[in-house]
Scaffold this active site. Sequence first.
Site, short mmCIF file in Angstrom:
data_model
loop_
_atom_site.label_atom_id
_atom_site.label_comp_id
_atom_site.label_asym_id
_atom_site.label_seq_id
_atom_site.Cartn_x
_atom_site.Cartn_y
_atom_site.Cartn_z
N ASP A 30 0.95 -1.20 0.00
CA ASP A 30 0.10 -0.09 0.06
C ASP A 30 0.88 1.07 -0.01
O ASP A 30 2.01 1.27 0.68
CB ASP A 30 -1.07 0.04 1.19
CG ASP A 30 -2.22 0.87 1.11
OD1 ASP A 30 -3.12 0.45 1.24
OD2 ASP A 30 -1.84 2.18 1.11
N GLY A 90 -16.43 1.98 3.95
CA GLY A 90 -14.98 2.95 3.99
C GLY A 90 -14.44 2.70 2.95
O GLY A 90 -13.14 3.15 2.74
N GLN A 91 -14.71 2.00 1.76
CA GLN A 91 -14.05 1.52 0.49
C GLN A 91 -13.90 2.97 -0.49
O GLN A 91 -14.54 3.68 -0.77
CB GLN A 91 -14.86 0.51 -0.03
CG GLN A 91 -14.08 0.20 -1.59
CD GLN A 91 -14.58 -0.85 -2.33
OE1 GLN A 91 -15.82 -1.32 -1.96
NE2 GLN A 91 -14.00 -1.25 -3.48
N HIS A 97 -9.96 -5.45 -3.07
CA HIS A 97 -8.73 -5.68 -2.37
C HIS A 97 -8.82 -6.19 -1.08
O HIS A 97 -9.77 -5.58 -0.40
CB HIS A 97 -7.88 -4.34 -2.51
CG HIS A 97 -8.43 -3.17 -2.11
ND1 HIS A 97 -9.46 -2.50 -2.83
CD2 HIS A 97 -8.55 -2.48 -0.80
CE1 HIS A 97 -9.92 -1.29 -2.14
NE2 HIS A 97 -9.18 -1.58 -1.09
N LEU A 98 -7.94 -7.02 -0.54
CA LEU A 98 -7.70 -7.36 0.79
C LEU A 98 -6.59 -6.77 1.20
O LEU A 98 -5.45 -6.84 0.54
CB LEU A 98 -7.61 -8.91 0.90
CG LEU A 98 -8.89 -9.67 0.28
CD1 LEU A 98 -8.23 -11.24 0.14
CD2 LEU A 98 -10.13 -9.31 0.90
P1 AMP Z 1 -9.69 1.08 0.67
O1 AMP Z 1 -10.15 2.14 1.47
O2 AMP Z 1 -10.24 -0.26 1.30
O3 AMP Z 1 -10.48 1.36 -0.64
O4 AMP Z 1 -8.19 1.25 0.57
C1 AMP Z 1 -7.61 1.61 -0.59
C2 AMP Z 1 -6.08 1.65 -0.36
O5 AMP Z 1 -5.44 1.85 -1.51
C3 AMP Z 1 -5.65 2.71 0.49
O6 AMP Z 1 -5.02 2.16 1.53
C4 AMP Z 1 -4.51 3.43 -0.23
O7 AMP Z 1 -3.46 4.03 0.36
C5 AMP Z 1 -4.21 2.48 -1.12
N1 AMP Z 1 -3.92 2.92 -2.87
C6 AMP Z 1 -4.35 3.79 -3.19
N2 AMP Z 1 -3.74 4.08 -4.65
C7 AMP Z 1 -2.70 3.27 -4.61
C8 AMP Z 1 -1.64 2.82 -5.36
N3 AMP Z 1 -1.26 3.66 -6.47
N4 AMP Z 1 -0.65 1.78 -5.03
C9 AMP Z 1 -0.79 1.42 -3.76
N5 AMP Z 1 -1.73 1.71 -2.85
C10 AMP Z 1 -2.79 2.50 -3.14
#
Ligand code: AMP
Length: 114
Positions: A30, A90-91, A97-98
Amino acid sequence: MSTCIFCRIARGEAPARVVLELPRVIAFHDIRPLAPVHVLVVPREHVASLWELTDPQLAGELLASAAQVARQLDLERGFRLIANTRDDGGQEVAHLHLHVLGGRSLGPMLARRV
Ligand code: AMP
Ligand code: ZN
């Protein structure tokens, strides 16, 4: 072609620190880690969230991949798996993704507020 950021990472069009690559699954660090280990396990095909996941084979591959990432990154003390799903979950990124979180004690699962 999709502009979804995780689709672009899966196609090798956007940068990522990849930890696992399988035919249907990719895992990478991440960019804003919340723990010493914070890896995202992602299906290569675009599935918007866990709500839309209907393929049990893919579900199994995602779960097995999360366990493989945990072993690969030496999380033998334990880890947490999170799948933020849709608005109440909170997505933020609308590609399933996990989150694999570990490397320290993570405390209670959630603030106690119902
Ligand atoms: P969620 O709130 O579960 O949708 O989490 C999305 C996650 O994706 C967050 O923890 C972000 O920091 C991560 N994220 C967003 N863009 C990227 C990226 N380009 N590479 C790696 N992680 C990312
Ligand atoms: Zn996508």
